[in-house]
Design an enzyme around this catalytic site. Structure first.
Site, PDB file in Angstrom:
ATOM      1  N   THR A  17       0.816  -1.215   0.000  1.00  0.00           N
ATOM      2  CA  THR A  17       0.000   0.000   0.000  1.00  0.00           C
ATOM      3  C   THR A  17       0.855   1.273   0.000  1.00  0.00           C
ATOM      4  O   THR A  17       0.332   2.374  -0.109  1.00  0.00           O
ATOM      5  CB  THR A  17      -0.961   0.024   1.212  1.00  0.00           C
ATOM      6  OG1 THR A  17      -0.194  -0.206   2.406  1.00  0.00           O
ATOM      7  CG2 THR A  17      -2.018  -1.056   1.086  1.00  0.00           C
ATOM      8  N   GLY A  18       2.190   1.105   0.114  1.00  0.00           N
ATOM      9  CA  GLY A  18       3.080   2.266   0.018  1.00  0.00           C
ATOM     10  C   GLY A  18       3.271   2.669  -1.430  1.00  0.00           C
ATOM     11  O   GLY A  18       2.900   1.938  -2.351  1.00  0.00           O
ATOM     12  N   TYR A 159      21.325  -2.162 -15.553  1.00  0.00           N
ATOM     13  CA  TYR A 159      20.313  -1.777 -16.556  1.00  0.00           C
ATOM     14  C   TYR A 159      20.996  -1.501 -17.889  1.00  0.00           C
ATOM     15  O   TYR A 159      20.613  -2.009 -18.936  1.00  0.00           O
ATOM     16  CB  TYR A 159      19.553  -0.498 -16.150  1.00  0.00           C
ATOM     17  CG  TYR A 159      18.952  -0.477 -14.770  1.00  0.00           C
ATOM     18  CD1 TYR A 159      18.634  -1.649 -14.101  1.00  0.00           C
ATOM     19  CD2 TYR A 159      18.679   0.744 -14.134  1.00  0.00           C
ATOM     20  CE1 TYR A 159      18.086  -1.610 -12.830  1.00  0.00           C
ATOM     21  CE2 TYR A 159      18.125   0.780 -12.873  1.00  0.00           C
ATOM     22  CZ  TYR A 159      17.840  -0.386 -12.220  1.00  0.00           C
ATOM     23  OH  TYR A 159      17.303  -0.338 -10.966  1.00  0.00           O
ATOM     24  N   GLU A 209      32.852  -4.019  -8.930  1.00  0.00           N
ATOM     25  CA  GLU A 209      33.327  -2.694  -8.524  1.00  0.00           C
ATOM     26  C   GLU A 209      34.606  -2.842  -7.717  1.00  0.00           C
ATOM     27  O   GLU A 209      34.992  -3.930  -7.332  1.00  0.00           O
ATOM     28  CB  GLU A 209      32.282  -2.016  -7.604  1.00  0.00           C
ATOM     29  CG  GLU A 209      30.980  -1.673  -8.259  1.00  0.00           C
ATOM     30  CD  GLU A 209      29.964  -1.113  -7.267  1.00  0.00           C
ATOM     31  OE1 GLU A 209      30.282  -1.026  -6.066  1.00  0.00           O
ATOM     32  OE2 GLU A 209      28.869  -0.772  -7.707  1.00  0.00           O
ATOM     33  N   HIS A 247      28.194   3.552  -3.151  1.00  0.00           N
ATOM     34  CA  HIS A 247      27.881   2.296  -2.482  1.00  0.00           C
ATOM     35  C   HIS A 247      28.703   2.135  -1.211  1.00  0.00           C
ATOM     36  O   HIS A 247      29.877   2.481  -1.173  1.00  0.00           O
ATOM     37  CB  HIS A 247      28.197   1.105  -3.396  1.00  0.00           C
ATOM     38  CG  HIS A 247      27.167   0.905  -4.470  1.00  0.00           C
ATOM     39  ND1 HIS A 247      27.441   0.226  -5.623  1.00  0.00           N
ATOM     40  CD2 HIS A 247      25.887   1.293  -4.557  1.00  0.00           C
ATOM     41  CE1 HIS A 247      26.354   0.199  -6.387  1.00  0.00           C
ATOM     42  NE2 HIS A 247      25.401   0.847  -5.752  1.00  0.00           N
TER      43      HIS A 247
END
Lengths: 293, 375
Positions: A17-18, A159, A209, A247
């Site tokens: 519901t957020g 992505y 990384e 990060h």
């Protein structure tokens, strides 16, 4: 085939519901994922986007047979949410949120493993098995089904890298965001082991990384005689030592944390190392070519 | 956040771990009237390594020497940082120096205990410490660690003290949200007891919501940042200034690093790590552009965003508005791709701005423009 998540997975969304929970539930549903339930304490009996909402995970599992969960709650409540999902029988639980204390990540990971299941995250977009299902908020258009298993510490990089693979006709079996934090529900070694056992995965692309030890686990795998071919791209070559690059785990504290040290280890292990994002597609193609031999 | 030695030792002492009893002073004059048992150690309190070799630890035999050493230390930079205070402690009669730490390692799924029989300043260059991967603190097993230690330690009393201390450090790390507790050297005194002669403790910033002291320390650290960094933190942008000339405005930690690397490969240098994904709004982009426009070392600007959940046509509209009202003439290159990247390109073209869909050509152009405008 794929790892951890497929078309049969039945997903329950904690925090549906957020704002993010609602958006993600709709998006996962649109991708064809079986989103069977939502959970929001005190809101049982309502629905979001036609998905029934329950007051607890146990109630959702009992009514819908959910076996997979994604948890969209803030960090102070995150451990409660993940434990509830794990202990209600969900064998795969994603926690994408960032800013989570390491102690919570340790507890989430241990709880999931103790039940024979997996937690994915924190600080990750989740996991997608292209053409089958998605558990997370990665952009759907970047992916297509295929033989490459992709593992990434960074959401944004996964992505762009996946889209480049897709545009080059190199589809993916699954793409897992293992996350940018030091303690992960599924770490690089475990993600690789899952792809190793997946018959549909012919080659592995690892996006890493600076900082942390995951890249050395990838090198350990790459030098195994029975390893599937591994292509890698590591970012942070130009990051200065001692400064955190966004990060939590992207921090050069010693030589082992550096780009050079990791690339040397991966090349010595026989991985196909892309030295820039532009070289990634060729490296993935080379890995696939090796798997065909 | 890395605690200085005095703070670290206070945390150890509160957990029942032996540390030298010292006092912290902020001015040389503060030693007047203090009662010391000489000799004492005067130690720079600065959150960086390598202070021992840089003269940050001095042995003193009188009040005058302490005052002189404190004055010298307080005006010396260690790894670029001025010490906030000076710690004055009894000089320990150390029989042996050991190394013991508890750190986080992803491969262990949590804590690892590290032990070396020879501690001190050479720990980085010596043989690798013994490692006991524990995971959760409650998974510590004395017999497992004991068996590991037996390969290097034969003094039974010492060995058992190390086992007990490791357990205590793990419990402290868990309770106080520490990602590193390093005691180097761990001093063996003449009577065989152990004392933490130094302490390097890192608290987990993400746990500030349950530890008032971490929250306070973060507030203080934020106040000590430069104005640029502070404004970015307040706006939920992540900024690290670097040495280069190409102002990079990007989204996501991994892609920002990838773009930094691409700039270097094209012959340039990034002027910053600036991640705007936390606040891709007119306020966020506006602040980022203002900072890059007003910094004279930034010669060109590269805006590189790849939209996942973020829709690029919305970003394009925001940028068009900001660029129309921008007074700076610094060259700026746009690269918006991903979700609705085609619409973004059309919107930008209609407004008179070129958009690159691919990263490589955008980086090359930004590097070239930076070189052309560098006198």
């Amino acid at each position: 085939m794929s790892i951890l998540l497929d078309a049969a997975s039945r997903v329950v969304v904690l925090g549906i519901t957020g704002r993010i929970g609602t958006f993600s539930a709709r998006d996962m549903l649109a991708y064809g994922t079986q989103v069977v339930a939502g959970v929001s304490p005190g809101r049982g009996g309502s629905n979001v986007e036609g998905i029934p909402v329950f007051g607890s995970v146990a109630a959702a599992v009992a009514a819908t047979g959910a076996d997979t969960a994604i948890v969209y709650v803030p960090a102070p409540l995150a451990l409660d949410g993940v434990l509830e999902a794990v202990e209600s029988g969900c064998r795969l639980v994603a926690y994408p949120g960032d800013g989570l204390p390491v102690r919570e990540a340790m507890e989430m990971r241990a709880a999931a493993r103790a039940q024979g299941g997996w937690m994915v995250g924190p600080n990750s977009p989740g996991l997608i098995s292209p053409g089958r299902a998605k558990l997370g908020f990665m952009p759907s258009f970047c992916y297509q089904p295929g033989p490459i298993g992709v593992i990434s510490r960074s959401g944004s990089l996964s992505y762009e890298a996946s889209l480049r693979l897709t545009q080059a006709g190199l589809g993916q079996s699954s793409v897992i965001g293992i996350g940018g934090d030091p303690v992960k529900g599924v770490n690089a070694a475990e993600a690789i082991a899952l792809f190793h056992d997946d018959p549909a995965t012919e080659a592995i692309v690892y996006l890493g990384e600076i900082g942390g030890s995951d890249e050395y686990a990838v090198a350990d795998y790459a030098q195994r005689a029975d390893a599937k071919p591994v292509a890698t791209l590591l970012v942070g070559r130009t990051a200065p030592p001692g400064r955190k690059m966004g990060h939590a785990a992207a921090l050069i504290g010693s030589y082992a944390d550096t780009w050079e040290s990791k690339v040397v280890a991966l090349e010595a292990a026989g991985a196909v190392v892309a030295r820039s994002l532009d070289a990634l597609v060729d490296a993935a193609r080379e890995a696939l070519r090796r798997s065909a031999r | 956040m890395l605690l200085n030695e005095a703070r670290g030792k206070r945390l150890l002492a509160a957990a029942g771990i032996a540390v030298p009893v010292g006092i912290e002073i902020t001015t040389p004059a503060a030693v007047a009237g203090a009662r010391f048992a000489f000799p004492v150690a005067v130690k720079a309190q600065v959150a960086s390594g390598g202070r021992g070799l840089a003269g940050g630890v001095r042995r003193c035999n009188s009040e005058a020497e302490v005052s002189e050493a404190a004055a010298a230390i307080l005006s010396t930079r260690f790894s670029g940082l001025l010490p906030s205070t000076v710690l004055v402690e009894p000089w320990l009669a150390i029989a042996r120096e050991l190394y013991l730490s508890v750190v986080i390692d992803g491969r262990a799924g949590g804590f690892v205990v590290l032990y070396a029989p020879k501690g001190g300043v050479d720990i980085e260059t010596g043989p690798k410490p013994l490692a006991y991967p524990v995971g959760l603190a409650r998974n510590f097993r004395a017999h497992v660690f004991r068996a590991l230690l037996e390969s290097v330690e034969h003094d039974r009393k010492l060995l058992e003290q190390i086992v007990a201390l490791a357990r205590r450090l793990l419990r402290l790390a868990e309770a106080a949200d520490c990602t590193t507790i390093e005691i180097n050297p761990l001093a063996v005194l003449a009577d065989g007891s152990l004392t933490a002669a130094d302490a390097k403790i890192v608290r987990d910033d993400a746990a500030a919501w349950r530890h008032a002291d971490i929250a306070t320390a973060l507030e203080q650290a934020r106040a000590a940042e430069t104005e640029d960094v502070r404004r970015c933190l307040d706006a939920n942008l992540m900024l690290v200034w670097l040495e280069g000339e190409v102002g990079l405005l990007s989204g996501g930690a991994g892609m920002t690093m990838a773009a930094m690397d691409a700039i270097e490969a094209a012959g340039g240098h990034a002027a910053c790590f600036l991640d705007c994904s936390g606040n891709p709004t007119p306020a966020g982009f506006g602040l980022a552009l203002e900072l890059l426009d007003s910094n004279p070392t930034v010669r060109s600007i590269l805006v590189s965003m790849f939209g996942g959940g973020l829709q690029m046509d919305r970003v394009a509209r925001t940028l068009i508005e900001l660029l129309r009202n921008r007074s700076s003439t610094k060259p700026l290159v746009l690269r918006l791709d991903g979700t609705r990247g085609d619409v973004a390109t059309t919107l930008l073209a209609d407004a008179g701005f070129a958009n690159h869909r691919a990263l490589g050509p955008a980086v090359s152009e930004a590097v070239r423009l930076a070189q052309e405008t560098t006198p």
